[in-house]
Design a protein around this motif. Structure first.
Motif, PDB file in Angstrom:
ATOM      1  N   ASP A   1      -5.178   4.645   6.586  1.00 12.07           N
ATOM      2  CA  ASP A   1      -4.098   4.357   5.630  1.00 12.07           C
ATOM      3  C   ASP A   1      -2.735   4.459   6.312  1.00 12.07           C
ATOM      4  O   ASP A   1      -1.864   3.612   6.103  1.00 12.07           O
ATOM      5  N   TYR A   2      -2.560   5.485   7.105  1.00 19.66           N
ATOM      6  CA  TYR A   2      -1.285   5.705   7.794  1.00 19.66           C
ATOM      7  C   TYR A   2      -0.994   4.549   8.759  1.00 19.66           C
ATOM      8  O   TYR A   2       0.124   4.030   8.801  1.00 19.66           O
ATOM      9  N   LEU A   3      -2.005   4.129   9.525  1.00 22.24           N
ATOM     10  CA  LEU A   3      -1.810   3.039  10.477  1.00 22.24           C
ATOM     11  C   LEU A   3      -1.509   1.723   9.764  1.00 22.24           C
ATOM     12  O   LEU A   3      -0.644   0.956  10.205  1.00 22.24           O
TER      13      LEU A   3
ATOM     14  N   PHE B   1     -10.298  12.581   7.033  1.00 23.15           N
ATOM     15  CA  PHE B   1      -9.062  12.528   7.822  1.00 23.15           C
ATOM     16  C   PHE B   1      -8.913  11.160   8.469  1.00 23.15           C
ATOM     17  O   PHE B   1      -7.825  10.580   8.451  1.00 23.15           O
ATOM     18  N   TYR B   2      -9.984  10.598   9.008  1.00 23.18           N
ATOM     19  CA  TYR B   2      -9.920   9.269   9.617  1.00 23.18           C
ATOM     20  C   TYR B   2      -9.519   8.217   8.578  1.00 23.18           C
ATOM     21  O   TYR B   2      -8.805   7.267   8.895  1.00 23.18           O
TER      22      TYR B   2
ATOM     23  N   MET C   1       0.854  -1.167   0.000  1.00 16.75           N
ATOM     24  CA  MET C   1       0.000   0.000   0.000  1.00 16.75           C
ATOM     25  C   MET C   1       0.896   1.224   0.000  1.00 16.75           C
ATOM     26  O   MET C   1       1.899   1.271   0.679  1.00 16.75           O
ATOM     27  N   SER C   2       0.477   2.210  -0.743  1.00 16.20           N
ATOM     28  CA  SER C   2       1.270   3.429  -0.817  1.00 16.20           C
ATOM     29  C   SER C   2       0.480   4.590  -0.225  1.00 16.20           C
ATOM     30  O   SER C   2      -0.595   4.913  -0.703  1.00 16.20           O
ATOM     31  N   VAL C   3       1.031   5.161   0.821  1.00 19.26           N
ATOM     32  CA  VAL C   3       0.420   6.325   1.438  1.00 19.26           C
ATOM     33  C   VAL C   3       1.311   7.510   1.114  1.00 19.26           C
ATOM     34  O   VAL C   3       2.529   7.439   1.279  1.00 19.26           O
ATOM     35  N   PRO C   4       0.712   8.606   0.622  1.00 18.99           N
ATOM     36  CA  PRO C   4       1.545   9.763   0.313  1.00 18.99           C
ATOM     37  C   PRO C   4       2.321  10.223   1.543  1.00 18.99           C
ATOM     38  O   PRO C   4       1.920   9.977   2.671  1.00 18.99           O
ATOM     39  N   GLU C   5       3.434  10.870   1.282  1.00 22.55           N
ATOM     40  CA  GLU C   5       4.254  11.418   2.375  1.00 22.55           C
ATOM     41  C   GLU C   5       3.368  12.277   3.281  1.00 22.55           C
ATOM     42  O   GLU C   5       2.575  13.086   2.812  1.00 22.55           O
ATOM     43  N   ALA C   6       3.509  12.066   4.576  1.00 23.52           N
ATOM     44  CA  ALA C   6       2.707  12.824   5.535  1.00 23.52           C
ATOM     45  C   ALA C   6       3.224  14.257   5.626  1.00 23.52           C
ATOM     46  O   ALA C   6       4.420  14.484   5.803  1.00 23.52           O
ATOM     47  N   ARG C   7       2.307  15.197   5.483  1.00 21.20           N
ATOM     48  CA  ARG C   7       2.655  16.611   5.647  1.00 21.20           C
ATOM     49  C   ARG C   7       2.768  16.906   7.146  1.00 21.20           C
ATOM     50  O   ARG C   7       2.245  16.165   7.979  1.00 21.20           O
TER      51      ARG C   7
END
Length: 190
Positions: free
Chosen positions: A62-64, A56-57, A1-7
């Motif tokens: 995705d981040y988790l 946002f959730y 899974m690809s999550v964009p770089e976190a701002r």
């Protein structure tokens, strides 16, 4: 899974969200305004990237998931892999619990299973044994792993990541031995 770089703003929101959960706030009760205040993020910045708190959730989910997938499977032993897995679960335990246990995002658990299946199918495919039902074994192993993690979250089991890793390694080693698969050896195959 690809999550964009976190701002920077994403991470501020994420950490505020985790702190609110750690302080006992319910996922349903966290308002966007309260989250923004706690994160020190402006309303315009938030709405530039997210339609609402549920968007946002979704990013948090995705981040988790990405946190759990961000492991080098080929370089780990089963015990060290599971230890890192449960340490990551422990780091954001309340967030995982909010998403999985409280049934807010049933898709989160499905995605966790799908990602695990993809990884274990790839790992098990490294062996050259035509009589081994790779997808069946991967499904069994991943379901057991996710089930164990969910039980740990649901019951607030006080076991440490080290203890859980030891238990899961023993159980998985035994299950794979039924097919004459050396579990530790799988992690060494390229």
């Amino acid at each position: 899974m690809s999550v964009p770089e976190a701002r920077t703003s994403d991470l501020k929101l994420f950490h505020a969200f985790i702190n609110l959960l750690n302080d006992g706030e319910s996922l349903d009760k966290i308002s966007t305004r309260y989250l923004l205040t706690q994160a020190g993020v402006s309303k315009s910045t938030f709405y530039r990237h997210y339609a609402d708190k549920f968007a946002f959730y979704d990013w948090v989910a995705d981040y988790l998931l990405n946190q759990l997938q961000d492991t080098d499977y080929s370089a780990a032993t089963p015990l060290s892999f599971y230890k890192r897995y449960f340490e990551k679960c422990q780091t954001y335990r309340l967030a995982y619990k909010s998403f999985i246990v409280n049934n807010h995002w049933l898709e989160f658990e499905r995605r966790l299973l799908d990602d695990g299946m993809a990884n274990y199918t790839a790992i098990l495919s490294r062996i050259n044994q035509p009589d081994v039902p790779v997808t069946t074994i991967a499904s069994y192993v991943v379901s057991a792993h996710v089930g164990m993690a969910i039980n740990w979250l649901q019951t607030d089991d006080p076991s440490t990541p080290d203890e859980l890793a030891e238990q899961l390694t023993r159980l998985t080693t035994g299950a794979l031995a039924a097919y004459h698969i050396d579990f530790a050896g799988l992690f060494k195959l390229k």
